[in-house]
Design an enzyme around this catalytic site. Sequence first.
Site, mmCIF file in Angstrom:
data_model
loop_
_atom_site.group_PDB
_atom_site.id
_atom_site.type_symbol
_atom_site.label_atom_id
_atom_site.label_comp_id
_atom_site.label_asym_id
_atom_site.label_seq_id
_atom_site.Cartn_x
_atom_site.Cartn_y
_atom_site.Cartn_z
ATOM 1 N N GLY A 277 40.147 39.384 48.992
ATOM 2 C CA GLY A 277 39.784 38.741 47.732
ATOM 3 C C GLY A 277 40.944 37.896 47.241
ATOM 4 O O GLY A 277 40.906 36.667 47.255
ATOM 5 N N ARG A 278 42.015 38.588 46.882
ATOM 6 C CA ARG A 278 43.176 37.928 46.290
ATOM 7 C C ARG A 278 43.726 36.805 47.169
ATOM 8 O O ARG A 278 44.054 35.732 46.679
ATOM 9 C CB ARG A 278 44.279 38.968 46.055
ATOM 10 C CG ARG A 278 45.463 38.476 45.245
ATOM 11 C CD ARG A 278 46.567 39.528 45.219
ATOM 12 N NE ARG A 278 46.097 40.818 44.761
ATOM 13 C CZ ARG A 278 46.100 41.220 43.493
ATOM 14 N NH1 ARG A 278 46.575 40.414 42.557
ATOM 15 N NH2 ARG A 278 45.647 42.418 43.155
ATOM 16 N N ARG A 314 46.938 39.848 33.711
ATOM 17 C CA ARG A 314 47.773 40.499 34.730
ATOM 18 C C ARG A 314 49.195 40.829 34.253
ATOM 19 O O ARG A 314 49.668 41.936 34.499
ATOM 20 C CB ARG A 314 47.807 39.664 36.017
ATOM 21 C CG ARG A 314 46.410 39.479 36.637
ATOM 22 C CD ARG A 314 46.445 38.847 38.017
ATOM 23 N NE ARG A 314 47.109 39.739 38.956
ATOM 24 C CZ ARG A 314 48.353 39.626 39.332
ATOM 25 N NH1 ARG A 314 49.084 38.607 38.931
ATOM 26 N NH2 ARG A 314 48.883 40.510 40.130
ATOM 27 N N CYS A 346 47.790 38.939 18.737
ATOM 28 C CA CYS A 346 48.591 39.816 17.872
ATOM 29 C C CYS A 346 48.929 41.141 18.543
ATOM 30 O O CYS A 346 48.496 42.215 18.080
ATOM 31 C CB CYS A 346 47.846 40.032 16.561
ATOM 32 S SG CYS A 346 47.486 38.452 15.800
ATOM 33 N N TYR A 375 41.670 37.453 39.995
ATOM 34 C CA TYR A 375 41.876 38.418 38.919
ATOM 35 C C TYR A 375 42.423 37.733 37.660
ATOM 36 O O TYR A 375 43.224 38.296 36.922
ATOM 37 C CB TYR A 375 42.786 39.573 39.397
ATOM 38 C CG TYR A 375 42.262 40.222 40.663
ATOM 39 C CD1 TYR A 375 41.102 40.996 40.621
ATOM 40 C CD2 TYR A 375 42.885 40.026 41.895
ATOM 41 C CE1 TYR A 375 40.588 41.555 41.777
ATOM 42 C CE2 TYR A 375 42.368 40.591 43.059
ATOM 43 C CZ TYR A 375 41.227 41.356 42.992
ATOM 44 O OH TYR A 375 40.713 41.904 44.133
HETATM 45 C C1 LIG Z 1 39.343 44.966 45.358
HETATM 46 C C2 LIG Z 1 38.757 45.272 46.679
HETATM 47 C C3 LIG Z 1 38.969 44.406 47.747
HETATM 48 C C4 LIG Z 1 39.812 43.166 47.658
HETATM 49 O O1 LIG Z 1 41.150 43.400 47.459
HETATM 50 P P1 LIG Z 1 42.164 42.155 47.471
HETATM 51 O O2 LIG Z 1 43.462 42.754 47.192
HETATM 52 O O3 LIG Z 1 41.719 41.231 46.410
HETATM 53 O O4 LIG Z 1 42.093 41.541 48.821
HETATM 54 C C5 LIG Z 1 38.355 44.700 48.947
HETATM 55 N N1 LIG Z 1 37.589 45.795 49.094
HETATM 56 C C6 LIG Z 1 37.376 46.662 48.088
HETATM 57 C C7 LIG Z 1 36.515 47.844 48.312
HETATM 58 C C8 LIG Z 1 37.955 46.427 46.852
HETATM 59 O O5 LIG Z 1 37.739 47.291 45.851
#
Ligand SMILES: *Cc1c(COP(=O)(O)O)cnc(C)c1O
Length: 421
Positions: A277-278, A314, A346, A375
């Site tokens: 994802g990230r 974050r 605030c 995120y």
């Molecule tokens: C959050 C998550 C990901 C992705 O993690 P990244 O660090 O964004 O790559 C993949 N699989 C599961 C089950 C997650 O909860």
Amino acid sequence: MDHFLYRDGELYAEDVPVREIAASVGAPFYCYSTATLTRHFRLFDEALDGMDHLVCYAMKANSNQAVLSLLGSLGAGMDVVSGGEYRRAKAAGVPGERIVFSGVGKTEGEMRLAIEGGIRQFNIESEPEMALLSAVASSMGVEVPVTIRVNPDVDAKTHEKISTGRKGDKFGIPISRAKEIYAQAAALPGLKVIGIDVHIGSQMTDLEPFRLAFRKVAELTEVLRAEGHEIARLDLGGGLGIPYERSNEAPPLPVEFGQVVREEVSHLGCEIEIEPGRLIAGNAGILVSEVIYVKSGEDREFLILDAAMNDLIRPAMYGAYHDIIPVVEPEAGAEPAVYDIVGPVCESGDTFAKQRVMARMGAGDLVAFRSAGAYGAVMASEYNSRPMIPEVLVHGDQFAVIRARPTFDEMINRDTIPSWM
Ligand SMILES: *Cc1c(COP(=O)(O)O)cnc(C)c1O
């Protein structure tokens, strides 16, 4: 290479000056790069070249419909963790057979939704979930493909709040009990056990924890096969980290991650899924904000921005670091300033950086938070009644608003006053 570079003295998003986008949509806003999203997806896809695989984008990192549609069109699958994400993936045109459903708290309604709409597999995280899914699938007269997420008890060596693969974490079943739980699953109607799932954490900057976890999964594959289970698919999760502080971080590349996958599991002949994802979205996005004031405190200067913790949580939530750079490129050799960079909310927690050395800024100047594509927008709220900020996607010399800023009336009118008042 992330396609947010200085050119002719100012920051560009691909071929568009960031200043131009700001003039059109108003600060603050998120801005994503098509070229970077595309490149990052392809890097993972190529890293698993030669193995039967599917890259399932963990869409909780950034689930804007335009981002999903782009990645879906490149062939990405989606890793979803809620019914809402499932609906978003389908709405973006991703077919059910490319959607995997993760998460510790799937409800009966979410299970039905995904079975009706089509699903590649459910990643089961507990015995009660297994029992419920079995009952739901049986009642619908179908058999659904499942993997079981194992908790390998590996320390991901990352931030406490995003570590998921140690004994005390809420995720998966203990690997020590896997044999027993796979036997139970195999005996349940409505479930077709096809593989193993693992995901040990996020923002991991060391490959060793991955290697340890994958090795445990490989060993478990042999054990379960010997018990008569058909283990045909391994979902190896996401979690590869990105450089948030460019000057001193160089986390492993997708190709190196792919090499670890190859070394640890390719001999098993399984189909491989990964869930980044990230790394796909993080460096594909910036958050652009305008300086409202430069305030002189007792012993420091504050840069007060129009973006706040509700837009990018974050730093407040994880103590996370983001590079913050001026949109106008600083003159070479100019004397830098030192700021505490804060938002207008605030709470003292609304601090993006303390004692940050950067070019001297003035009211009205624009800054960009790097690595804000994952995120960021998805974790935003309207705390302090600050409407959600817009998201923009750049493609070459074009840009489009992919989520508009709501009007104040839209924000206010979501509430209703009961008739008895
Ligand atoms: C959050 C998550 C990901 C992705 O993690 P990244 O660090 O964004 O790559 C993949 N699989 C599961 C089950 C997650 O909860």
